[in-house]
Design a protein around this motif. Sequence first.
Motif, PDB file in Angstrom:
ATOM      1  N   ASP A   1      -1.286  -5.682  -0.258  1.00  0.00           N
ATOM      2  CA  ASP A   1      -0.755  -6.557   1.032  1.00  0.00           C
ATOM      3  C   ASP A   1      -1.438  -6.051   2.179  1.00  0.00           C
ATOM      4  OD1 ASP A   1       0.559  -8.440   2.374  1.00  0.00           O
ATOM      5  OD2 ASP A   1       2.514  -7.607   2.232  1.00  0.00           O
TER       6      ASP A   1
ATOM      7  N   LYS B   1      -0.340  -6.461   6.055  1.00  0.00           N
ATOM      8  CA  LYS B   1       0.911  -6.062   6.779  1.00  0.00           C
ATOM      9  C   LYS B   1       0.812  -4.598   7.304  1.00  0.00           C
ATOM     10  CE  LYS B   1       5.461  -5.088   5.083  1.00  0.00           C
ATOM     11  NZ  LYS B   1       6.092  -6.180   6.196  1.00  0.00           N
TER      12      LYS B   1
ATOM     13  N   ARG C   1       1.779  -1.162   7.512  1.00  0.00           N
ATOM     14  CA  ARG C   1       2.906  -0.563   6.776  1.00  0.00           C
ATOM     15  C   ARG C   1       2.369   0.920   6.563  1.00  0.00           C
ATOM     16  NH1 ARG C   1       2.808   0.471   1.057  1.00  0.00           N
ATOM     17  NH2 ARG C   1       1.493  -1.045   0.663  1.00  0.00           N
TER      18      ARG C   1
END
Length: 517
Positions: free
Chosen positions: A414, A417, A419
């Motif tokens: 991902d 994103k 994170r």
Amino acid sequence: MEYWTILLSIVIGSLGIHYLFRNYNFFKRHGVIHYTPSVPILGAMTSVIFRRTSVVDFIDKIYNFNPNAKYFGVYATTNPVFWLRDPEIIKSILVKNFEAFPDRRGFADLNEPLLANNLFSIRGQKWRDVRALLSPSFTSSKMKMMFTLMSECAVDFANFLSTSVPAEKSDMEIKDAFTKYTNDVIATCAFGIKIDSMKDPTNKFYVYGKEATSFFVTRTFKFLLLSTFPTLGRILDIKLIDDHVSGFFKDIIKTTIATRDAENITRPDMIQLMMDIRGKEGRRELNIDDMTAQAFIFFFGGFDTTSTAMSFVAHELAANPDVQIKLRQEIDKVLEESNGEVTYETINQFEYLDLVINETLRLYPPVAFLERICDKAYELPPALPGEKPFTMKKGMICWIPVFAIHHDAKYYDDPEKFRPERFLDNKMYHNSSFYMPFGLGPRMCIANRFAMLEVKVLLFHLLARCELKPCAKTTLPLKFQKGLVMMPEGGFWLNVQRRSDMHPVLESTMANGVVNS
């Protein structure tokens, strides 16, 4: 359209036609997979140069031209460039076989000492000598001494935002504010000058710094002309930095050296290191032009790139309040345990702060791609099964698309994103060819530890005092402006307010007018 823009457009067009016939069929002649641009003279970069697309979209488009190829050819203006995608080839060129790719084009061919003589641009043995000379500036012991200077700047900055900015002005372009902090840090750590640009935004150091690092339209065209046709640039004496700006920085170096020699002053900064080697046997002395060039590139690189990195961190913290809360909790815990006495050792023991910065540098690397020039024959393996190897020769250029690699789902789950927790296993990314925010190998950014410390110190003091929120002008989700510079549309607008839950230790020190750092 400005006169310079018209003139440079004509020159680029005329010379481009000449170079077109010489270079444009390079990859076809050698049987190398390549991206064929619709406009030959300006190559694949046409849409970026004329601001029809962002540099981020350009990189992404080219990177995905042939996802299975280890590399392929691209025409950057009239120059044939090898675009590398394979991590093993990238690591080989940047690290294992560095001697075959030791240099970048930089500004070495310009008739402009401030840019041509600095560590970023110089090549060969001169680069090795200067790199060895400046490396001691960034050891742990030197960082520890500079930490105090940085902290003073960060405390002044954060206190100003938390106590002097009225509520009606709490929506601000945060990058403009951060450049004032990075200006003050570099002024004190590299040039030995104490400045508070939040209180005095018209000081010459800040004004000339913004002028030197701003990439307006005319300078973009100049940069493209000089990088494509450096000989012509020397003949026409075209410069990126105006004489009054370069003269200002040179005068600062001269005055600082003369004052320190006369009054026997020493400071833990870059100028002092360059002064200290004078007269030492076996050490290459730097003249005033060389010393100014090294100090200036430190300024040029840190003023804009570091403030941009801070701005992206601030943006992501405002867009992800859960991350910001967790980070403020870590900061408050450190304030509690240290009773407000934040040391160099303390600032380097943060875990979540490191994760947040690392993830931001992955999403928004300071340099979108790296460049290396081949210095001796080097064989590339076949780009695809069934293809032939290709031997790069002296003078050929390769690009490593850092931004695209950092956003490749092959290396990051991902990838779009934000994170921070993905960097808990930091060993996976250490010295890796798919995480290169400061480059890789012997030519990676010499000041990366300095930049990281500068960002950490700023975020610590800012988040200890302030809360960051989106405002009406914040671009969510973030969209990049069109052109060569990696910036969001409309700038970095955020709402910055004093924390209502500031830690009591900090509240008491601020109330007494004393802040320990």
